[in-house]
Design a protein around this motif. Structure first.
Motif, PDB file in Angstrom:
ATOM      1  N   GLU A  16       0.833  -1.208   0.000  1.00  0.00           N
ATOM      2  CA  GLU A  16       0.000   0.000   0.000  1.00  0.00           C
ATOM      3  C   GLU A  16       0.864   1.252   0.000  1.00  0.00           C
ATOM      4  N   LEU A  17       1.935   1.238   0.775  1.00  0.00           N
ATOM      5  CA  LEU A  17       2.846   2.385   0.839  1.00  0.00           C
ATOM      6  C   LEU A  17       3.505   2.625  -0.522  1.00  0.00           C
ATOM      7  N   ILE A  18       3.944   1.540  -1.156  1.00  0.00           N
ATOM      8  CA  ILE A  18       4.631   1.647  -2.446  1.00  0.00           C
ATOM      9  C   ILE A  18       3.682   2.160  -3.527  1.00  0.00           C
ATOM     10  N   GLU A  19       2.479   1.601  -3.596  1.00  0.00           N
ATOM     11  CA  GLU A  19       1.503   2.011  -4.602  1.00  0.00           C
ATOM     12  C   GLU A  19       1.153   3.486  -4.447  1.00  0.00           C
ATOM     13  N   TRP A  20       0.951   3.905  -3.232  1.00  0.00           N
ATOM     14  CA  TRP A  20       0.631   5.293  -2.909  1.00  0.00           C
ATOM     15  C   TRP A  20       1.751   6.221  -3.381  1.00  0.00           C
ATOM     16  N   GLN A  21       2.989   5.847  -3.056  1.00  0.00           N
ATOM     17  CA  GLN A  21       4.141   6.670  -3.405  1.00  0.00           C
ATOM     18  C   GLN A  21       4.319   6.784  -4.922  1.00  0.00           C
ATOM     19  N   VAL A  22       4.213   5.672  -5.641  1.00  0.00           N
ATOM     20  CA  VAL A  22       4.403   5.672  -7.098  1.00  0.00           C
ATOM     21  C   VAL A  22       3.349   6.532  -7.788  1.00  0.00           C
ATOM     22  N   GLU A  23       2.107   6.410  -7.363  1.00  0.00           N
ATOM     23  CA  GLU A  23       1.033   7.215  -7.959  1.00  0.00           C
ATOM     24  C   GLU A  23       1.291   8.705  -7.760  1.00  0.00           C
ATOM     25  N   MET A  24       1.758   9.074  -6.575  1.00  0.00           N
ATOM     26  CA  MET A  24       2.059  10.475  -6.284  1.00  0.00           C
ATOM     27  C   MET A  24       3.204  10.987  -7.158  1.00  0.00           C
ATOM     28  N   LYS A  25       4.215  10.139  -7.359  1.00  0.00           N
ATOM     29  CA  LYS A  25       5.377  10.562  -8.147  1.00  0.00           C
ATOM     30  C   LYS A  25       5.050  10.682  -9.630  1.00  0.00           C
ATOM     31  N   LEU A  26       4.249   9.766 -10.153  1.00  0.00           N
ATOM     32  CA  LEU A  26       3.852   9.854 -11.564  1.00  0.00           C
ATOM     33  C   LEU A  26       3.034  11.113 -11.820  1.00  0.00           C
ATOM     34  N   SER A  27       2.169  11.438 -10.878  1.00  0.00           N
ATOM     35  CA  SER A  27       1.358  12.647 -11.000  1.00  0.00           C
ATOM     36  C   SER A  27       2.233  13.898 -10.965  1.00  0.00           C
ATOM     37  N   ALA A  28       3.209  13.912 -10.049  1.00  0.00           N
ATOM     38  CA  ALA A  28       4.114  15.059  -9.925  1.00  0.00           C
ATOM     39  C   ALA A  28       4.990  15.200 -11.172  1.00  0.00           C
ATOM     40  N   LEU A  29       5.443  14.068 -11.729  1.00  0.00           N
ATOM     41  CA  LEU A  29       6.278  14.088 -12.935  1.00  0.00           C
ATOM     42  C   LEU A  29       5.498  14.662 -14.111  1.00  0.00           C
ATOM     43  N   LYS A  30       4.258  14.233 -14.249  1.00  0.00           N
ATOM     44  CA  LYS A  30       3.421  14.700 -15.360  1.00  0.00           C
ATOM     45  C   LYS A  30       3.243  16.207 -15.313  1.00  0.00           C
ATOM     46  N   LYS A  31       3.132  16.769 -14.116  1.00  0.00           N
ATOM     47  CA  LYS A  31       2.911  18.209 -13.956  1.00  0.00           C
ATOM     48  C   LYS A  31       4.205  19.021 -14.069  1.00  0.00           C
ATOM     49  N   SER A  32       5.337  18.358 -13.894  1.00  0.00           N
ATOM     50  CA  SER A  32       6.618  19.079 -13.871  1.00  0.00           C
ATOM     51  C   SER A  32       7.056  19.487 -15.270  1.00  0.00           C
TER      52      SER A  32
END
Length: 216
Positions: free
Chosen positions: A67-83
């Motif tokens: 759960e921790l890993i899935e949460w973290q990856v989703e947050m990072k992909l979202s941040a990358l897309k916006k960067s």
């Protein structure tokens, strides 16, 4: 003789460590954990499973690892897309030099494969890499040598003929444990990383040229 160059990704190809830091700072804060720079610097260069396993052990977090890993990856992909991040200065030129010199090029990153591929697509440099390996695809992540040895295997090159470009303490240790030469890139955005294990330390990717690599 130089036959291959293996790049780390975060902090070497893209200045994504601030992105990782911000996401992890948010995740730690939500979990009620210390989100200091000193705390988060401990995990630079680690795979997500290794990082969260250490966090769970260190701080007694009860949420499941998955759960921790899935949460973290989703947050990072979202941040990358916006960067609006682009390749670090000097990266494209170095990749062109290696291509012209017919040197095999690999990527060995602790990030999940889905994040690696998203970064390469965003930067438009996928075509330069002959192999891509995630630390989550091998038994042990950095500072163990597995990810670099797997990259060498896929490139069909002996480890001693490979040079690794890294920006973290864990990464440089992994490269040397693999029996490879290593250039440490002292990226100010990667925290105060101890790169003393590297064979050479640079402060800009532009300092790395084909003659420099061949001279190691």
């Amino acid at each position: 003789m130089l036959e291959a160059v293996i790049f780390d990704m975060d902090g070497v190809l893209i200045d994504s460590e601030p992105l990782h830091f911000l996401v992890e700072q948010q995740a730690f804060a939500k979990l009620g954990l210390p989100a200091t720079k000193e705390e988060l610097d401990l995990y630079v260069g680690m795979t997500n499973p290794d990082m969260w396993a250490k966090v769970k052990e260190r701080h007694g977090v009860e949420l499941p690892l998955s759960e921790l890993i899935e949460w973290q990856v989703e947050m990072k992909l979202s941040a990358l897309k916006k960067s609006e991040e682009q390749a670090i200065d000097g990266v494209t030129g170095l990749l062109e030099q290696l291509k012209a010199g017919r040197i095999a090029v690999g990527l060995a990153s602790s990030s999940p494969k889905v994040f690696i591929m998203a970064v390469l697509e965003k930067l438009g440099i996928s075509e330069y890499f002959d192999c891509v390996v995630s630390g989550e695809e091998v038994p042990k992540g950095k500072p163990e040598p597995d990810v670099f040895l797997k990259a060498a295997e896929l490139l069909n090159k002996p480890p001693h003929s490979c040079v690794v470009i890294e920006d973290s303490r864990n990464g440089t240790r992994a490269a040397k444990a693999a029996g490879m030469k290593c250039i440490g890139f002292q990226n100010v955005n990667s925290g105060e990383q101890d790169l003393s294990a590297a064979d050479k330390i640079v402060h800009s990717i532009r300092e790395i040229t084909l003659p420099v690599l061949e001279a190691l």
